[in-house]
Design a protein around this motif. Structure first.
Motif, mmCIF file in Angstrom:
data_model
loop_
_atom_site.group_PDB
_atom_site.id
_atom_site.type_symbol
_atom_site.label_atom_id
_atom_site.label_comp_id
_atom_site.label_asym_id
_atom_site.label_seq_id
_atom_site.Cartn_x
_atom_site.Cartn_y
_atom_site.Cartn_z
ATOM 1 N N SER A 1 90.657 19.118 31.458
ATOM 2 C CA SER A 1 91.588 18.926 30.350
ATOM 3 C C SER A 1 92.602 17.838 30.702
ATOM 4 O O SER A 1 93.100 17.777 31.825
ATOM 5 N N LYS B 1 89.215 12.409 27.585
ATOM 6 C CA LYS B 1 87.955 12.430 26.843
ATOM 7 C C LYS B 1 88.176 12.163 25.353
ATOM 8 O O LYS B 1 87.512 11.298 24.751
ATOM 9 N N SER B 2 89.124 12.892 24.760
ATOM 10 C CA SER B 2 89.364 12.717 23.319
ATOM 11 C C SER B 2 89.890 11.321 23.032
ATOM 12 O O SER B 2 89.512 10.697 22.030
ATOM 13 N N THR B 3 90.751 10.843 23.913
ATOM 14 C CA THR B 3 91.301 9.504 23.735
ATOM 15 C C THR B 3 90.182 8.469 23.688
ATOM 16 O O THR B 3 90.148 7.597 22.810
HETATM 17 N N1 LIG Z 1 99.317 11.245 20.881
HETATM 18 C C1 LIG Z 1 99.588 11.377 22.198
HETATM 19 N N2 LIG Z 1 100.817 11.092 22.634
HETATM 20 C C2 LIG Z 1 101.114 11.225 23.929
HETATM 21 N N3 LIG Z 1 100.249 11.616 24.863
HETATM 22 C C3 LIG Z 1 99.003 11.910 24.508
HETATM 23 C C4 LIG Z 1 98.616 11.816 23.126
HETATM 24 N N4 LIG Z 1 97.318 12.168 23.042
HETATM 25 C C5 LIG Z 1 96.925 12.460 24.308
HETATM 26 N N5 LIG Z 1 97.933 12.321 25.171
HETATM 27 C C6 LIG Z 1 97.867 12.528 26.605
HETATM 28 O O1 LIG Z 1 96.837 11.724 27.124
HETATM 29 C C7 LIG Z 1 96.128 12.422 28.109
HETATM 30 C C8 LIG Z 1 94.654 12.491 27.718
HETATM 31 O O2 LIG Z 1 94.539 13.300 26.573
HETATM 32 P P1 LIG Z 1 93.135 13.649 25.901
HETATM 33 O O3 LIG Z 1 93.428 14.394 24.654
HETATM 34 O O4 LIG Z 1 92.338 12.412 25.807
HETATM 35 O O5 LIG Z 1 92.511 14.614 26.987
HETATM 36 P P2 LIG Z 1 91.160 15.447 26.907
HETATM 37 O O6 LIG Z 1 90.344 15.040 28.047
HETATM 38 O O7 LIG Z 1 90.573 15.341 25.557
HETATM 39 O O8 LIG Z 1 91.705 16.917 27.155
HETATM 40 P P3 LIG Z 1 91.178 18.293 26.529
HETATM 41 O O9 LIG Z 1 89.965 18.675 27.294
HETATM 42 O O10 LIG Z 1 92.298 19.254 26.764
HETATM 43 O O11 LIG Z 1 90.914 18.046 25.077
HETATM 44 C C9 LIG Z 1 96.785 13.776 28.244
HETATM 45 O O12 LIG Z 1 97.668 13.731 29.332
HETATM 46 C C10 LIG Z 1 97.544 13.941 26.949
HETATM 47 O O13 LIG Z 1 98.685 14.712 27.181
#
Ligand SMILES: Nc1ncnc2c1ncn2[C@@H]1O[C@H](COP(=O)(O)OP(=O)(O)OP(=O)(O)O)[C@@H](O)[C@H]1O
Ligand SMILES: [Mg+2]
Lengths: 241, 406
Positions: free
Chosen positions: A49, A53-55
């Motif tokens: 997490s 990934k989502s980014t």
């Molecule tokens: N809109 C935003 N503003 C500020 N920080 C963000 C934003 N979106 C994501 N982040 C930060 O960027 C980082 C990557 O986030 P992301 O959502 O891509 O992670 P992820 O791998 O999808 O996690 P998860 O498995 O929990 O969904 C995290 O530290 C998150 O807190």
């Protein structure tokens, strides 16, 4: 190699970074990602997490822009494409599936699937026919007139997949599509992705942090702290039981 | 690839139907605002029209002369600087079409076993022209009856209905005023609905000489008021000056003495009344405008809340291929649909309210195209602005931001 030169990779990222300015502190979500996905691949992106990934998926899906680095979708640098054309690209070339389904709550399954067609300018019986065909492919044509709250999570996710597939996209992007589902429904949903991939040749990128879900994909990319730390293609993927 | 209007209206309709409570609350703000503006303005304009029609009935080329200096409180008998001879003299002036004296006295009138208390006006036949009196039956008294101080009377509709059984002919019958018998020779036509002020049908006209002699015991020919009809609007000024000159001379006033009479110009009164009722209308419209603004703020609140709720939906729609313009168009259409239907219901409610108000209060109300136009234009502006603005904010977000909106 000749063919590859003629046909650009579907997804081509180089040195991709994403920085979120969060109340003064900068959050580095991506710290230089190089990723190349060819047409017809089925890729799992894994990672803990917060690894980005989502980014990454949002950038690949033309729903967000990178801070630096380059990204070509089907050979096109989308950072230079005007908003209106980006909307058309999302509509025609891409299909999204979300963890929380994101269906319109007060619309039937059929209407939800028709929605991308409406934005493509297809309406009336043409839209209905296509939407019904898409619902049939995911095996829930009999639920066409049901509202989302009259369906199970697995059924709602099938509606979402039908919606993603209805415009015949090149690429399906799914962000933890089984995150809210039990094991049985998860396997069914993954089976549908595999079927779409095999029968219709659509490229699929699935984000997950569950290894057994990733096993449905031959290629598995691992992301940690905004960097790709593993990228392996296996001989076989886990077939549907 | 912009989405067609038909598809967008379908989106808009579905969204409004899907959020019935929100739609109804939003419309309620518009409905109340529009109805309030229409109702308030109809009351204001009704009052204006009524006051003006009353003044106009007196004629804009009418001068009214009272005994006493301006500002002196005039009561019957307290100031006796104006006489029948003054009236006679004024009548001779060039530019004067007619001049009539008036003396007033409140009296008990009886007819058979019925009684009614009303104001008796002693005057001359000229009053019929000056005050635009028309007869339903009989005739007005003539000059001979004035000279002879005849005991004849012309009665108004209110007096008639209070003293006679409906359908009977009052002409030729006898009534008693102040204990003396008078023969009724005429019945006036209804002058019109009364508002706030005095009932213009509650009148009895008798010859001025009779009134002075028998009712008031006046021996010096003094009168309460003189009404003068001027030949033309453009002569008002000059006739007023001529009357002032004449009366000062007749009353032997020297240069450092004030006028012992007051001339009121109906044109002046008219413009004053117009000003006052205009202010009333403006005030009512202001009250209504406030309710429209309050309604508008309600609309904005609901829209802001709903956009927050719907930002995710906006993100999903964008992911599925909606452009910013598509999103904006849809929200704009929703706002237009809500405001239009709200305005329409508001018009109906406002008009119905104004009719109900008028039937309960007896005030007349006037619904003008202008007030409806203003109300609807304002409501559309409010509804569309407050409906569109929050959507604009949401559509500015990137799809990923909208999708992750909490
Ligand atoms: N809109 C935003 N503003 C500020 N920080 C963000 C934003 N979106 C994501 N982040 C930060 O960027 C980082 C990557 O986030 P992301 O959502 O891509 O992670 P992820 O791998 O999808 O996690 P998860 O498995 O929990 O969904 C995290 O530290 C998150 O807190
Ligand atoms: Mg995520």
């Amino acid at each position: 190699m000749e063919a590859a030169a003629n046909r650009p990779p579907l997804v081509y990222c180089q040195g991709l970074t994403k920085v979120y300015p969060l109340s003064g502190v900068e959050v580095h979500a991506l710290r230089g990602v190089d990723l190349r996905v060819e047409r017809g691949e089925m890729v799992a992106i894994m990672g803990p997490s917060g690894s980005g990934k989502s980014t990454l998926m949002h950038i690949i899906g033309c729903m967000d822009t990178q801070t630096s680095g380059s990204y070509l979708l089907d050979g096109v640098d989308v950072s230079n494409v005007p908003e209106k054309e980006l909307a058309a690209i999302r509509n025609k070339k891409l299909g999204f599936v979300f963890q929380r389904y994101n269906l319109l709550p007060r619309a039937t399954a059929l209407y939800n699937v028709e929605l991308p067609l409406f934005y493509a300018g297809i309406t009336g019986s043409a839209a209905e026919e296509k939407a019904r065909a898409a619902l049939e492919q995911v095996g829930i044509l009999h639920l066409a007139d049901h509202l989302p709250n009259q369906m199970s999570g697995g059924q709602q996710q099938r509606v979402a997949i039908a919606r993603a597939m209805v415009n015949d996209p090149l690429l399906i992007l799914a962000d933890e599509p089984t995150g809210a589902l039990d094991t049985v429904s998860s396997a069914e949903v993954m089976g549908i992705f595999q079927k779409m991939h095999e029968e219709r040749g659509v490229t699929v990128i699935i984000i997950t942090h569950e290894p057994h879900i990733a096993e449905f994909c031959r290629r598995r990319v691992i992301l940690r702290d905004g960097r790709i730390v593993g990228d392996k293609t296996f001989e076989y993927s886990n077939p549907v039981a | 690839m912009s989405v067609k209007i038909g598809v967008l209206s379908d989106f808009a309709f579905r969204a409004l139907k899907a959020n019935k409570l929100r739609s109804i609350l939003t419309m309620l703000g518009i409905i109340i605002g529009v109805a309030a503006v229409i109702l308030m303005m109809s009351i204001g304009q009704g009052a204006q029209q009524q006051v003006m029609s009353r003044i106009n009935r007196l004629g804009t080329n009418t001068l009214t002369i009272f005994p006493g200096t301006a500002g002196q409180f005039v009561r019957s008998g307290s100031v006796n600087t104006l006489t029948l001879d003054d009236v006679e003299a004024v009548r001779q002036l060039p530019g004067v079409q007619a001049a009539a004296p008036t003396v007033r006295s409140g009296q008990l009138v009886t007819c058979g076993n019925k009684t009614w208390t009303t104001s008796i006006t002693g005057t001359t036949p000229e009053i019929a022209d000056i005050s635009s009196l028309t007869l339903e039956r009989g005739r007005f008294f003539g000059q001979a009856e004035v000279s002879g101080a005849a005991t004849v009377a012309v009665i108004g509709q209110t007096v008639y209905t209070n003293l006679y059984t409906p359908g009977t002919n009052p002409v030729g019958t006898e009534i008693r005023i102040g204990g003396e018998a008078y023969r009724v020779i005429g019945l006036l036509q209804t002058v019109g609905a009364s508002s706030g002020g005095s009932d213009q049908d509650d009148v009895v006209y008798i010859p001025v000489t009779t009134a002075q002699l028998r009712l008031l015991g006046i021996t010096d020919k003094s009168i309460n008021m003189m009404q003068v009809q001027v030949a033309g609007q453009d002569q008002m000024e000059s006739v007023q000056q001529a009357i002032t000159y004449l009366l000062r001379k007749r009353h032997r006033l020297n240069d450092n003495q004030e006028d012992d009479f007051t001339i009121r110009n109906m044109a002046q009164l008219q413009s004053e009344a117009q000003n006052i009722t205009g202010i009333l209308t403006l005030f009512l419209a202001g009250v209504a405008a406030i309710s429209l603004i309050v309604g508008g703020i309600g609309v904005m609140n609901i829209m802001l809340v709903s956009v927050t709720e719907r930002t995710r939906e906006i993100g999903v729609r964008m992911a599925l291929g909606a452009s910013r313009q598509d999103i904006l168009n849809q929200f704009l259409l929703e706002a237009v649909l809500l405001s239009l239907s709200g305005s329409f219901i508001g018009i109906v409610v406002g008009i119905a309210g104004s009719k109900i108000f008028s039937s309960f209060s007896g005030w007349s109300t006037v619904i003008s195209f202008f007030s409806v136009f203003i109300a609807v234009a304002f409501a559309l502006m409010v509804g569309i602005f407050f409906g569109y603005y929050p959507a604009r904010q949401a559509a500015r977000l990137k799809p990923a931001e909208a999708l992750n909106y909490e």
